[in-house]
Design a protein around this motif. Structure first.
Motif, PDB file in Angstrom:
ATOM      1  N   UNK A   1      -0.849 -23.202  57.961  1.00 26.68           N
ATOM      2  CA  UNK A   1      -1.685 -24.398  58.017  1.00 26.68           C
ATOM      3  C   UNK A   1      -0.785 -25.634  58.045  1.00 26.68           C
ATOM      4  N   UNK A   2      -1.115 -26.589  58.898  1.00 34.64           N
ATOM      5  CA  UNK A   2      -0.331 -27.819  59.048  1.00 34.64           C
ATOM      6  C   UNK A   2      -1.226 -29.034  58.877  1.00 34.64           C
ATOM      7  N   UNK A   3      -0.597 -30.122  58.499  1.00 32.95           N
ATOM      8  CA  UNK A   3      -1.215 -31.433  58.631  1.00 32.95           C
ATOM      9  C   UNK A   3      -0.915 -31.897  60.056  1.00 32.95           C
ATOM     10  N   UNK A   4      -1.925 -32.028  60.908  1.00 36.29           N
ATOM     11  CA  UNK A   4      -1.654 -32.362  62.315  1.00 36.29           C
ATOM     12  C   UNK A   4      -1.109 -33.774  62.505  1.00 36.29           C
ATOM     13  N   UNK A   5      -1.185 -34.593  61.461  1.00 34.16           N
ATOM     14  CA  UNK A   5      -0.729 -35.968  61.591  1.00 34.16           C
ATOM     15  C   UNK A   5       0.790 -36.114  61.522  1.00 34.16           C
ATOM     16  N   UNK A   6       1.463 -35.160  60.834  1.00 33.20           N
ATOM     17  CA  UNK A   6       2.923 -35.267  60.758  1.00 33.20           C
ATOM     18  C   UNK A   6       3.638 -33.919  60.796  1.00 33.20           C
ATOM     19  N   UNK A   7       2.893 -32.807  60.857  1.00 33.00           N
ATOM     20  CA  UNK A   7       3.514 -31.491  60.933  1.00 33.00           C
ATOM     21  C   UNK A   7       3.877 -30.883  59.601  1.00 33.00           C
ATOM     22  N   UNK A   8       3.532 -31.523  58.473  1.00 29.60           N
ATOM     23  CA  UNK A   8       3.839 -30.953  57.155  1.00 29.60           C
ATOM     24  C   UNK A   8       3.130 -29.612  57.000  1.00 29.60           C
ATOM     25  N   UNK A   9       3.890 -28.578  56.663  1.00 31.55           N
ATOM     26  CA  UNK A   9       3.312 -27.243  56.467  1.00 31.55           C
ATOM     27  C   UNK A   9       2.600 -27.233  55.112  1.00 31.55           C
ATOM     28  N   UNK A  10       1.302 -27.060  55.124  1.00 32.79           N
ATOM     29  CA  UNK A  10       0.506 -27.111  53.896  1.00 32.79           C
ATOM     30  C   UNK A  10       0.324 -25.737  53.255  1.00 32.79           C
ATOM     31  N   UNK A  11       0.561 -24.678  54.026  1.00 35.08           N
ATOM     32  CA  UNK A  11       0.516 -23.323  53.485  1.00 35.08           C
ATOM     33  C   UNK A  11       1.125 -22.395  54.515  1.00 35.08           C
ATOM     34  N   UNK A  12       1.828 -21.362  54.036  1.00 33.06           N
ATOM     35  CA  UNK A  12       2.374 -20.356  54.939  1.00 33.06           C
ATOM     36  C   UNK A  12       2.412 -19.014  54.216  1.00 33.06           C
ATOM     37  N   UNK A  13       1.885 -17.995  54.880  1.00 29.39           N
ATOM     38  CA  UNK A  13       1.893 -16.633  54.356  1.00 29.39           C
ATOM     39  C   UNK A  13       2.379 -15.729  55.475  1.00 29.39           C
ATOM     40  N   UNK A  14       3.398 -14.925  55.184  1.00 23.57           N
ATOM     41  CA  UNK A  14       4.008 -14.120  56.229  1.00 23.57           C
ATOM     42  C   UNK A  14       3.689 -12.648  56.175  1.00 23.57           C
ATOM     43  N   UNK A  15       2.762 -12.240  55.306  1.00 26.37           N
ATOM     44  CA  UNK A  15       2.404 -10.828  55.216  1.00 26.37           C
ATOM     45  C   UNK A  15       1.687 -10.545  53.913  1.00 26.37           C
ATOM     46  N   UNK A  16       1.376  -9.268  53.684  1.00 26.20           N
ATOM     47  CA  UNK A  16       0.657  -8.895  52.463  1.00 26.20           C
ATOM     48  C   UNK A  16       1.550  -9.026  51.243  1.00 26.20           C
ATOM     49  N   UNK A  17       2.785  -8.521  51.350  1.00 24.41           N
ATOM     50  CA  UNK A  17       3.680  -8.529  50.189  1.00 24.41           C
ATOM     51  C   UNK A  17       5.114  -8.749  50.642  1.00 24.41           C
ATOM     52  N   UNK A  18       5.721  -9.826  50.190  1.00 25.10           N
ATOM     53  CA  UNK A  18       7.121 -10.124  50.494  1.00 25.10           C
ATOM     54  C   UNK A  18       8.030  -9.056  49.895  1.00 25.10           C
ATOM     55  N   UNK A  19       7.610  -8.474  48.784  1.00 22.44           N
ATOM     56  CA  UNK A  19       8.457  -7.508  48.094  1.00 22.44           C
ATOM     57  C   UNK A  19       8.431  -6.137  48.767  1.00 22.44           C
ATOM     58  N   UNK A  20       7.488  -5.937  49.678  1.00 25.31           N
ATOM     59  CA  UNK A  20       7.475  -4.738  50.502  1.00 25.31           C
ATOM     60  C   UNK A  20       8.135  -4.977  51.856  1.00 25.31           C
ATOM     61  N   UNK A  21       8.038  -6.202  52.353  1.00 26.38           N
ATOM     62  CA  UNK A  21       8.656  -6.554  53.642  1.00 26.38           C
ATOM     63  C   UNK A  21       8.960  -8.042  53.652  1.00 26.38           C
ATOM     64  N   UNK A  22      10.242  -8.375  53.786  1.00 26.63           N
ATOM     65  CA  UNK A  22      10.657  -9.775  53.804  1.00 26.63           C
ATOM     66  C   UNK A  22      10.491 -10.407  55.191  1.00 26.63           C
ATOM     67  N   UNK A  23      10.056  -9.616  56.158  1.00 26.38           N
ATOM     68  CA  UNK A  23       9.839 -10.137  57.507  1.00 26.38           C
ATOM     69  C   UNK A  23       8.675 -11.121  57.471  1.00 26.38           C
ATOM     70  N   UNK A  24       8.938 -12.367  57.862  1.00 26.63           N
ATOM     71  CA  UNK A  24       7.915 -13.406  57.803  1.00 26.63           C
ATOM     72  C   UNK A  24       7.201 -13.476  59.152  1.00 26.63           C
ATOM     73  N   UNK A  25       6.023 -12.893  59.204  1.00 29.09           N
ATOM     74  CA  UNK A  25       5.296 -12.814  60.459  1.00 29.09           C
ATOM     75  C   UNK A  25       4.760 -14.177  60.912  1.00 29.09           C
ATOM     76  N   UNK A  26       4.664 -15.116  59.995  1.00 30.12           N
ATOM     77  CA  UNK A  26       4.190 -16.447  60.363  1.00 30.12           C
ATOM     78  C   UNK A  26       5.202 -17.193  61.214  1.00 30.12           C
ATOM     79  N   UNK A  27       6.480 -16.948  61.003  1.00 28.93           N
ATOM     80  CA  UNK A  27       7.522 -17.694  61.707  1.00 28.93           C
ATOM     81  C   UNK A  27       8.401 -16.818  62.585  1.00 28.93           C
ATOM     82  N   UNK A  28       8.352 -15.500  62.403  1.00 26.60           N
ATOM     83  CA  UNK A  28       9.281 -14.630  63.118  1.00 26.60           C
ATOM     84  C   UNK A  28       8.618 -13.668  64.096  1.00 26.60           C
TER      85      UNK A  28
END
Length: 868
Positions: free
Chosen positions: A439-466
Motif C-alpha cells: 500500500x502506498x500514499x499516491x501523493x508522495x510514494x510513501x509505503x504505508x504497508x508491505x507484506x511479502x508472504x505468509x511467514x518471513x520465518x518460513x521464507x525470506x523471499x519478499x514477494x511484494x518487491x521481488x
C-alpha cells in the motif's frame, strides 16, 4: 615497570568519548518498535535508571570495596597471591570492577601476568580520569552477560522480557551473578548452576547488610523464571524491517548500520502495517481452507478404531450441527502418550504464528480436545472444525464432514489457530498458497504497508518487491490509458467479438478469449473495462499500436525489458512485481505523477538527533513550499554534516535538513487521462445499470463497493491463464494498494472450490461475498481481492471519503448507453459521461438506434448465489 610499559598503554581519555555499540532499531512511523538488528544487543541505561538492589548485588559480589580503593584492591591482590603460593594455581583474579572495565575495553581474558600488569595500570589511569559513578555506569552498559546481551539493560530484556526496574530480587541476583562466567552461569543454558550462583550473590548481599534473612530465603527459593526473549516488539513486521535493514546496510555498511544505535523510522504506520499483515494471513487461510484439509502433520500413536455413528445420532446431526453434544468417557487407549510426553514433543515443533502445534487427545461427536506445548487443553468446537472437508486436489474437495471423527483422530499432530474476528479456536494448516500486499500514499510514494508472504520465518523471499509474476488484467488500466491518450474516450464503441488471427510463422491461430467466454458485441469502453473484456483490450492495443503501447506503459514505471513485444501484452502476459503494479496505479490515482516508493521516513541517532530525512517527490505542480531562510538551512546542514562526520569518521552525502521545498514529481500522463481511467476503475468495483430495465451488470470487483460502502474507490481484478496468478489493485481514500495470491511454484494452478454447505449454513446472507464461502474457479475477485477489501475496511473505517477531483479540460455530457452518442432522453437509456474537451460526441442518437426500455414488472434483485 610502569614507565617501561607506559608507551604501550592506551589512553584512558578515550573512555570519556566512548561510543557503546548499540543495535539498530526500526520503528513504525508512529514510534512502535518492529525490529532490532545487531550482533550485540544493548539497551544503554543511566546510573539513575538502575535499581539500587542491582548496584548492591554487583558491589557485594564483584567488588565490595569499590568506592574505597583506587582502582586496584590491595586486599584482593594479597588474597590472590596467597592462593597462588599455597596452591600453585591462578584460581583467583583479584579484579576490581575498574580492572574488569579495563580488560573489557582494551584487553583480552587471557590469564597472563603481562596482561594483568597492563590491566592494573589502565585501572589506575581510569580512576584518575573518571569518577566512580562514571566507571560503574560504563560497567553496567559494557559487561558481557551471555546470549549476545551486553549490559544489564539488554540482559533484563533477553532473560526476562522486562525493563530493569521491573525485576524482582531473585532476578536481579541472577543477572548480578553472570559477569563471572556468562556462558556457563546463565539461567537459560545452565539453570541449576545459575541458581547456585544466585544463592552466592544473595549470601554476599546478606553478609554486606543489603538484604535481611527473609528476603534472602524468598529470593533463594524462587524458581528460575528466565527464558530467552527477543526485543520487546510492538509489532513483528519482518518483511518491512528487512527492506529497511538492507537499505541501511547499503547506505552505511553492515558494521556501522548494526552498531551505531540508529533509530530508523519507517513510512508505514503501526495500524496500517498490522492491518495488512492480518489481511494477507486471513486471506491465505480462507483460500487454503476452502480447498480442504490436507491431513495431520504426523500421527504420533495409533488411535482406537472409530466407532460407527448410530442412526439416531446421524438423524439429529443436521439440526444440531453447532450444538455441543453430551460427553461420553473415552475408552482407554494403551497406545496413547502421556501429557508429559506430548508437551515435551510439542516443545520441539516450530510455532508459525498465528499457528500453534497441537496434539489431538480426544475426539467426541462434534468436538475435539487438543493440547498445546504449554500444557493447556483446548476444545475445538464444530464451529472450528466444519470447514475441514478432505483436500483431493487443487481442483476438487471431498464431502463435507458430518462429525469430528471425519476429520481428526487421537494422536494426530495438527496446527490450530484462534480466529481474529471472534476468538474461536479453529483447526488450521500452513497455507500452500502465498501472497503479498503493498500500500502506498499516491501523493508522495510513501509505503504505508508491505507484506511479502505468509511467514518471513518460513521464507525470506519478499514477494511484494521481488516476485515478478504475470499480472493478467491488472495491465488493462495502463492499456486503456494509452488508448485515451491516442484519442479514444469512455464512450468509444469497441467490438466485443471473438478474435481469430492466423499466425503464419507458427502455423497456429491466436484466439484470445474473454473469461468467461461471453461476448457483448459493440460495447462502450467504460463497460469493457468494468467487465474486463479481453478481446476489447486486444483491439485497443491494435488501434494504438504495439510499440506505442509499450512506450506508454513504460511511463508508469514498468521495466521496458519486462513488457512483452506482442499482442499478449494487452492481456497481462508481462511479469511485474506487486510494488511495480501499485506504483503504476498510484500514477493514475494522483493525477499522472510518477512518485517513487520509499520505506524510510527518517533516521535518528541514539540520542534522538535527526541524521537523515526523506525528501520524496510529490504529486503536485506547482507544489506548496515551506522554505526556511537560506542562512537557517545552511547552518542546519553544516551542523548535521559535522555530527555525522564525528559519529562515523567520514562525510556523508545524506543531509538531514535542507530547504523544505516540495519537489514536484515528473508528470508522465495528463491529469485528464488519469481521471478518465480512474472513472473506469470506479465502474469495475460496483453494480451498474438498472435491474428492472435489464441494463444491470456487475464490475468484476463488485464486492469492493458492496462491502466498503464508499464512493471513493476504484480498482481492477487480474487473473492469468489457468488461474496461476490472481491480483487486485485499486485506490480508496488516500491510499493505493495491490494484492497478489499464487503459489511459489508458478506452474501450479490455484484451482477451484466447490460449495461447502457447512460454511453456507453459518452465514447464508453473506455467502459468496468474501472469504471461505467463495466458490468456483479462483480468480482475482475471489483469490486476491478479499485481502484488499479487509485491509481497506480496517484502515479506512474512521476516515472520511475523498471527494472526486475533476481536472480542468474535462466536460460531462449526456450520452446514450448503447451507442455512446449524444442523447436528449432522460430515462434509463441515457447517462452522463466524462470526456476530454474536444473528444466528446458531436452527433445525436437516432430513433432507430435507441435502446428501448424493457416492459417488466419489478423483478427481484439477484442474490449472491445467482451471480455465479
Amino acid at each position: 615497570m610502569y614507565f617501561y610499559l607506559k608507551p604501550e598503554l592506551p589512553s584512558v581519555e578515550v573512555l570519556r568519548e566512548v561510543k557503546l555499540q548499540t543495535p539498530m532499531r526500526i520503528f513504525t512511523q508512529d514510534g512502535k518498535l518492529i525490529s532490532q538488528y545487531g550482533v550485540k544487543r544493548r539497551i544503554p541505561v543511566s546510573l539513575e535508571e538502575v535499581p539500587e538492589a542491582l548496584v548492591q548485588a554487583l558491589i557485594a559480589t564483584e567488588d565490595s570495596r569499590f568506592y574505597d580503593h583506587i582502582g586496584v584492591d590491595p586486599i584482593g591482590v594479597a588474597r590472590a597471591f596467597l592462593n597462588l603460593v599455597t596452591t600453585g594455581e591462578r584460581g583467583q583474579g583479584a579484579s576490581t570492577l575498574t580492572m574488569q572495565m579495563a580488560r573489557g575495553f582494551f584487553l583480552t581474558r587471557e590469564k597472563k601476568f603481562s596482561r594483568k600488569i597492563r590491566e592494573l595500570f589502565i585501572a589506575l589511569h581510569m580512576e584518575q580520569e573518571l569518577s566512580k559513578d562514571e566507571i560503574l555506569e560504563l560497567y553496567l552498559n559494557k559487561v558481557e552477560l551471555g546470549h549476545r546481551a551486553f549490559g544489564f539493560g539488554a540482559a533484563a530484556q533477553v532473560y526476562y522480557g522486562k525493563n530493569l526496574n521491573q525485576l524482582d530480587l531473585a532476578q536481579i541476583a541472577t543477572l548480578a551473578g553472570l559477569p563471572q562466567a556468562p556462558s556457563t552461569l546463565n539461567p537459560i543454558s545452565r539453570p541449576e548452576r545459575s541458581k547456585e550462583r544466585r544463592r552466592i550473590v544473595l549470601l554476599r548481599m546478606l553478609d554486606e547488610g543489603y538484604i535481611n534473612r527473609q528476603q534472602f530465603d524468598e529470593a533463594a527459593q524462587a524458581p528460575v523464571t528466565a527464558k530467552k526473549h527477543g526485543a520487546e516488539l510492538a509489532l513483528d513486521a519482518p518483511y518491512l524491517a528487512d527492506l529497511i535493514y538492507n537499505e541501511m546496510v547499503e547506505i552505511y555498511g553492515k558494521e556501522i548500520a548494526e552498531t551505531s544505535g540508529f533509530n530508523v523510522y519507517a513510512t508505514a504506520s503501526y495500524d496500517m502495517q498490522k492491518a495488512a499483515q492480518e489481511a494477507v494471513i486471513q486471506n491465505l487461510h480462507d483460500y487454503d481452507e476452502r480447498h480442504g484439509f490436507r491431513g495431520p502433520l504426523a500421527q504420533l500413536w495409533e488411535p482406537l478404531k472409530r466407532q460407527a455413528v448410530t442412526p439416531s445420532a446421524a438423524s439429529d446431526s443436521s439440526e444440531q450441527s453447532n450444538v455441543e453434544p453430551e460427553e461420553t468417557p473415552a475408552p482407554f487407549n494403551e497406545n496413547a502418550w502421556s501429557v508429559e510426553k506430548v508437551t515435551a514433543y510439542l516443545d520441539s515443533v516450530d510455532e508459525i504464528k498465528p499457528l500453534l502445534p497441537a496434539v489431538v487427545m480426544a475426539v467426541q461427536q462434534k468436538t475435539a480436545d487438543v493440547i498445546i506445548a504449554d500444557g493447556r487443553m483446548i476444545r475445538l468446537t464444530w464451529d472450528g472444525l466444519d470447514w475441514a472437508r478432505p483436500y483431493i486436489s487443487d481442483q476438487s474437495q471431498g464431502d463435507d464432514p458430518e462429525y469430528a471423527a471425519d476429520i481428526l483422530a487421537e494422536g494426530m499432530l495438527v496446527y490450530i489457530r484462534k480466529r481474529p474476528q471472534d476468538d474461536v479456536w479453529q483447526l488450521g494448516q500452513f497455507p500452500d498458497a502465498t501472497g503479498a500486499l503493498v500500500a502506498l500514499d499516491p501523493n508522495d510514494g510513501a509505503v504505508k504497508a508491505v507484506v511479502g508472504g505468509y511467514s518471513f520465518y518460513q521464507s525470506q523471499f519478499n514477494r511484494a518487491t521481488q516476485a515478478k509474476r504475470q499480472v493478467g488484467s491488472n495491465i488493462k488500466p495502463f492499456v486503456y490509458a494509452g488508448a485515451i491518450e491516442s484519442g479514444y474516450n469512455l464512450a468509444s464503441i469497441i467490438n466485443d467479438a471473438p478474435i481469430n488471427q492466423w499466425d503464419s510463422s507458427s502455423g497456429v491461430a491466436w484466439r484470445p478469449q474473454n473469461s468467461p467466454a461471453v461476448y457483448e458485441g459493440p460495447i462502450r469502453m467504460r463497460v469493457a473495462m468494468g467487465m474486463s473484456k479481453n478481446v476489447v483490450s486486444v483491439r485497443l492495443l491494435r488501434g494504438v499500436g504495439l510499440d506505442e503501447t509499450v512506450d506508454y506503459i513504460a511511463r508508469f514505471g514498468f521495466d521496458k525489458d519486462d513488457i512483452p513485444r506482442d499482442e499478449t501484452l494487452s492481456l497481462g502476459s508481462g511479469s511485474h512485481t506487486p510494488i511495480e503494479v501499485v506504483s503504476g496505479i498510484a500514477v493514475l490515482a494522483n493525477g499522472g505523477f510518477a512518485v517513487r516508493p520509499y520505506f524510510i521516513e527518517r533516521i535518528e541517532n541514539d540520542l534522538g538527533e535527526l541524521l537523515w530525512q526523506a525528501e520524496p517527490v510529490y504529486a503536485c505542480n506547482p507544489c506548496d513550499t515551506d522554505t526556511p531562510s537560506k542562512q537557517e538551512s545552511a547552518e542546519d546542514e553544516r551542523d548535521i554534516e559535522a555530527m555525522l562526520a564525528a559519529e562515523f569518521g567520514r562525510q556523508t552525502t545524506n543531509t538531514a535538513v535542507k530547504a523544505k521545498v516540495k519537489q514536484s514529481a515528473e508528470q508522465v500522463i495528463s491529469p485528464q487521462t488519469a481521471f478518465l481511467v480512474t472513472e473506469m476503475m470506479r465502474t469495475a468495483v460496483k453494480a451498474n445499470g438498472s435491474w428492472n430495465n435489464k441494463t444491470y451488470w456487475l464490475g468484476t470487483g463488485w464486492r469492493a463497493k458492496n462491502l466498503l460502502q464508499r464512493d471513493d474507490i476504484g480498482g481492477k481484478t487480474g487473473t492469468t491463464n489457468d488461474s496461476k496468478d490472481t491480483w487486485f489493485s485499486g485506490f480508496a481514500g488516500n491510499l493505493v494498494a495491490t494484492t497478489w495470491v499464487g503459489f511459489d511454484d508458478a506452474s501450479r494452478q490455484l484451482g477451484r472450490a466447490s460449495r461447502n454447505q457447512n460454511l453456507v449454513n453459518k452465514n447464508p446472507e453473506k455467502f459468496n461475498w468474501i472469504g471461505n464461502a467463495v466458490i468456483g474457479v479462483e480468480d482475482g475477485a475471489k483469490g486476491a481481492q478479499p485481502a484488499w477489501i479487509r485491509f481497506m475496511q480496517d484502515v479506512l473505517k474512521d476516515k472520511p471519503e475523498v471527494q472526486k477531483q475533476i481536472p480542468e479540460g474535462i466536460v460531462r455530457v449526456r450520452i446514450d448507453i448503447k451507442t455512446g452518442k449524444l442523447t436528449k432522453r432522460t430515462d434509463h437509456t441515457a447517462m452522463f459521461e466524462y470526456f476530454k474537451v474536444g473528444t466528446e460526441p458531436t452527433t445525436y442518437v437516432t430513433d432507430d438506434e435507441l435502446s428501448l426500455p424493457i416492459d417488466e414488472e419489478n423483478p427481484e434483485q439477484p442474490k449472491d448465489d445467482d451471480i455465479f
